[in-house]
Design an enzyme around this catalytic site. Structure first.
Site, PDB file in Angstrom:
ATOM      1  N   CYS A   2       0.808  -1.225   0.000  1.00 19.13           N
ATOM      2  CA  CYS A   2       0.000   0.000   0.000  1.00 19.13           C
ATOM      3  C   CYS A   2       0.845   1.282   0.000  1.00 19.13           C
ATOM      4  O   CYS A   2       1.868   1.353   0.650  1.00 19.13           O
ATOM      5  CB  CYS A   2      -0.892   0.034   1.231  1.00 19.13           C
ATOM      6  N   ARG A  27       4.464  -0.551  -6.197  1.00 22.23           N
ATOM      7  CA  ARG A  27       4.388  -1.316  -4.959  1.00 22.23           C
ATOM      8  C   ARG A  27       3.355  -2.441  -5.041  1.00 22.23           C
ATOM      9  O   ARG A  27       3.367  -3.350  -4.235  1.00 22.23           O
ATOM     10  CB  ARG A  27       3.999  -0.385  -3.793  1.00 22.23           C
ATOM     11  N   TRP A  75      -3.356  -2.674  -1.148  1.00 25.85           N
ATOM     12  CA  TRP A  75      -3.128  -4.089  -1.449  1.00 25.85           C
ATOM     13  C   TRP A  75      -3.806  -4.865  -0.324  1.00 25.85           C
ATOM     14  O   TRP A  75      -3.453  -4.724   0.831  1.00 25.85           O
ATOM     15  CB  TRP A  75      -1.630  -4.389  -1.492  1.00 25.85           C
ATOM     16  N   ASN A  99      -1.297   2.472   6.085  1.00 24.95           N
ATOM     17  CA  ASN A  99      -0.494   1.309   5.681  1.00 24.95           C
ATOM     18  C   ASN A  99      -0.147   0.509   6.923  1.00 24.95           C
ATOM     19  O   ASN A  99       0.075   1.080   7.991  1.00 24.95           O
ATOM     20  CB  ASN A  99       0.826   1.739   5.019  1.00 24.95           C
ATOM     21  N   GLY A 100      -0.051  -0.818   6.768  1.00 22.28           N
ATOM     22  CA  GLY A 100       0.311  -1.675   7.896  1.00 22.28           C
ATOM     23  C   GLY A 100      -0.860  -2.529   8.341  1.00 22.28           C
ATOM     24  O   GLY A 100      -1.843  -2.699   7.612  1.00 22.28           O
ATOM     25  N   GLU A 465      16.129 -18.636  -7.836  1.00 22.80           N
ATOM     26  CA  GLU A 465      15.749 -17.289  -8.252  1.00 22.80           C
ATOM     27  C   GLU A 465      15.135 -17.294  -9.647  1.00 22.80           C
ATOM     28  O   GLU A 465      14.147 -16.593  -9.904  1.00 22.80           O
ATOM     29  CB  GLU A 465      16.977 -16.364  -8.199  1.00 22.80           C
ATOM     30  N   LYS A 469      11.382 -15.962 -10.442  1.00 24.08           N
ATOM     31  CA  LYS A 469      11.066 -14.933 -11.442  1.00 24.08           C
ATOM     32  C   LYS A 469       9.967 -15.417 -12.385  1.00 24.08           C
ATOM     33  O   LYS A 469       9.046 -14.687 -12.707  1.00 24.08           O
ATOM     34  CB  LYS A 469      12.312 -14.567 -12.263  1.00 24.08           C
ATOM     35  N   GLU A 472       6.517 -15.731 -10.571  1.00 22.40           N
ATOM     36  CA  GLU A 472       5.991 -14.419 -10.181  1.00 22.40           C
ATOM     37  C   GLU A 472       5.229 -13.744 -11.312  1.00 22.40           C
ATOM     38  O   GLU A 472       4.186 -13.125 -11.078  1.00 22.40           O
ATOM     39  CB  GLU A 472       7.149 -13.491  -9.760  1.00 22.40           C
ATOM     40  N   HIS A 488      16.077 -37.981  -6.506  1.00 22.51           N
ATOM     41  CA  HIS A 488      15.511 -38.314  -5.198  1.00 22.51           C
ATOM     42  C   HIS A 488      14.042 -37.905  -5.122  1.00 22.51           C
ATOM     43  O   HIS A 488      13.593 -37.360  -4.110  1.00 22.51           O
ATOM     44  CB  HIS A 488      16.326 -37.656  -4.079  1.00 22.51           C
ATOM     45  N   LYS A 584       5.534  -4.751  -4.224  1.00 21.84           N
ATOM     46  CA  LYS A 584       6.966  -4.489  -4.301  1.00 21.84           C
ATOM     47  C   LYS A 584       7.606  -4.472  -2.926  1.00 21.84           C
ATOM     48  O   LYS A 584       8.667  -5.027  -2.726  1.00 21.84           O
ATOM     49  CB  LYS A 584       7.209  -3.152  -5.007  1.00 21.84           C
TER      50      LYS A 584
END
Length: 589
Positions: A2, A27, A75, A99-100, A465, A469, A472, A488, A584
């Site tokens: 947010c 964000r 968000w 926010n939070g 990574e 990517k 995402e 395995h 973000k």
């Protein structure tokens, strides 16, 4: 996550709020809104989806004489992304953005309901404005002070009210908030970007600071009056523009060459690594290192573990911050605690840092944002110098995190890899013909039942990574695996619709990794190999440059995996800069 903006005394209030929210789009958000004090009325306009929807609604509103306003991109954490749940939230005579997370909102809501207060949203934020109005007994300042004292959790708050017709109230605890001063008034934002061009200096609020602005700033820490400390704001906004690229992510992948030069400037010298931010005394008595991070930063930390243990011979544990903060880890005084975060506001990572500080450990932050919460909390900080990163899927921040850890490994080991570091920077310069090849290859990789990225040693974290990517931004299931672990269990999934991206280093365990690739080929998996040596048996092949240093291979493969993920996602019609459900800067648990 947010974003918050606000202004008072500025000429074009509506324009600033919208432009400021646009600067915070990176964000991640699912709805947006503004609250504007217009003559004797607080007008709240909200919309679900893109900011264009909010802009269209605002154009239909007639403003008489707007005095000040606040805005928000949300968000969803509490309640679905709907217009009712969007910020700002309004009471009878006030409005708030936040926010939070307010951890005790259910308890407060229950008490307020018992007193006859009605709620319309599912959010924790609505509690703030309703609590403020319940606390109002003729003095808005006292009501706001009382309200924030009753809140548990993390918050950055802006509140406006008819009961204080020329003020914006603010409070900060655990979530970033900045107040900037200009000739014509004051501006608020949750990061630097919206403020650039509107103000020249800003006060970065610390936890437990609160107050209000009218024609000046009134600032408190708890009950104590304090003076704001204004610092110069950045002046270059062009770095946040797309610069002709299709997406910010694409621009940021191409920027990595220049960014890594900036990251190593003055640090990677022919005489060895030099850090102005720390000296050798800081590392005296250190026998262990704990690296705490989340997501992409965690993968960078894993690369750091391989490098530091191999070169500096110091034991390194890499921890997922969201797990570490709820364990009871054994923290000894001979341990250096390193946190890695692009934004410097990652909630779980910040909490582990506070835990380490409480235990008396030395702390070091690798961070991209100066004045962020993590930077202010840590004993020492090495800034990544990646510049503004707008793409939600991190690219250049990851590159600078890994490079900084590589330099730190050299520093701790008294090792000089000056030429290898420069060679690694050089291979991040994107070859446009290679990019075109990856565009064409991406056609093959849009179906199937998922991806495995495989590698060994430092190429295992790169496999993690690369898989992150891809998932995402393409929403295709992908996993990173140590190449030797495929037999395995995971190899049971091998068939023509399983795609494998094999990171094959010529310098580390080449024959063993090649053998793992052969096992997958024999079971009809579709394999793309990235290597300096041509592998005829695999379906697709991308050649990298010959080198005698694995980290040079690492950085070239990193760029290729980033481009591949992006091109697959674009081929599927996705917005790679703002993937669904992601943000973000993750400032909540």
């Amino acid at each position: 996550m947010c974003g918050i903006v606000g202004c008072i005394g500025c000429e074009n209030i509506v324009d600033y709020l919208i432009e400021g929210l646009k600067e915070l789009e990176y964000r991640g958000y699912d709805s947006a809104g503004v609250a504007i004090k217009d003559k004797n009325e607080i007008k709240v306009i909200k919309a679900v989806g893109k900011l264009k929807n909010l802009e269209d609604k605002i154009k239909k509103v007639k403003f008489k004489k707007p005095k000040y306003g606040i805005g928000h991109t949300r968000w969803a954490t509490h309640g679905k992304p709907t217009e009712i749940n969007a910020h700002p939230h309004k009471g009878e005579f006030s409005a708030v953005v936040h926010n939070g997370i307010i951890e005790n909102y259910q308890e407060l809501k229950k008490k307020l309901k018992k007193d006859g207060v009605e709620f319309i949203s599912q959010t924790d934020t609505e509690v703030i404005v309703k609590l403020f109005e319940a606390n109002y007994k003729g003095d808005a300042k006292e009501a706001f002070k009382k309200t924030i004292k009753m809140l548990d959790g993390a918050y950055a708050i802006l509140l406006i009210t008819k009961k204080a017709p020329n003020a914006i109230f603010f409070a900060k605890k655990g979530s970033p908030l900045i107040v900037a001063k200009a000739e014509n008034g004051f501006y608020f934002a949750s990061s630097d970007a919206p403020l650039i061009g509107y103000a020249n200096e800003a006060h970065y609020l610390e936890d437990d600071e609160w107050g209000w602005v009218d024609n000046e700033i009134h600032l408190y820490r708890d009950c104590e009056v304090i003076s704001p400390y204004f610092k110069a704001l950045p002046t270059n906004k062009e770095s946040a523009k797309k610069g002709g690229f299709r997406f910010y992510m694409e621009k940021e992948i191409y920027e990595q060459f220049e960014v890594l030069k900036e990251n190593t400037l003055g640090r990677n010298t022919k005489e060895g690594i030099k850090f102005e931010e720390v000296d050798k005394k800081f590392f005296e008595g250190i026998n262990n290192i704990i690296i705490s991070a989340c997501g992409t930063s965690y993968h960078a930390g894993l690369v750091g573990k391989y490098l530091i243990e191999r070169d500096a011979k110091i034991r390194v544990n890499v921890e997922v911050a969201s797990e570490l903060r709820y364990r009871e880890p054994l923290l000894s005084q001979d341990t250096l605690f390193i946190v890695i975060s692009q934004s410097g506001e990652t909630a779980d990572t910040l909490e582990t840092l506070k835990m380490a500080k409480k235990a008396g450990l030395k702390t070091l932050a690798l961070c991209n944002v100066d004045n962020s919460s993590i930077v202010r909390e840590a004993d020492k900080t090495i800034l990544l110098r990646a510049g503004i990163e707008k793409g939600v899927a991190s690219t250049k921040a990851f590159a600078t995190q890994v490079m900084t850890l590589w330099m730190l490994s050299n520093y701790l080991a008294n090792k000089n890899e000056y030429y290898a570091i420069n060679e690694a920077i050089e291979v991040t310069k994107v070859d446009t013909s290679l990019h075109e090849k990856i565009k064409r290859l991406s056609k093959r990789y849009t179906k199937g039942h998922g991806f495995f990225y495989i590698g060994r040693d430092i190429f295992f974290p790169l496999a993690l990574e690369g898989a992150l990517k891809l998932k995402e931004i393409s929403y295709i299931h992908a996993e990173g695996y140590p190449a030797g672990e495929m037999k395995h269990g995971p190899i049971a999934l091998a068939d023509p619709d399983l795609y494998v991206v094999a990171l094959l280093s010529k310098n580390i365990l080449f024959d063993k990794t090649k053998s793992n690739i052969e096992e997958l080929v024999a079971r009809d998996a579709t394999v793309l190999t990235i290597s300096s040596e041509y592998i005829e048996m695999t379906d697709d092949f991308i050649r990298i440059n010959e080198t005698n240093h694995p980290m040079v291979e690492f950085f070239e493969m990193m760029v290729i995996t980033q481009l591949l993920a992006m091109e697959v996602a674009i081929r599927m019609g996705n917005d790679v800069d703002m993937p669904r459900n992601l943000a973000k800067s993750v400032t909540v648990e």
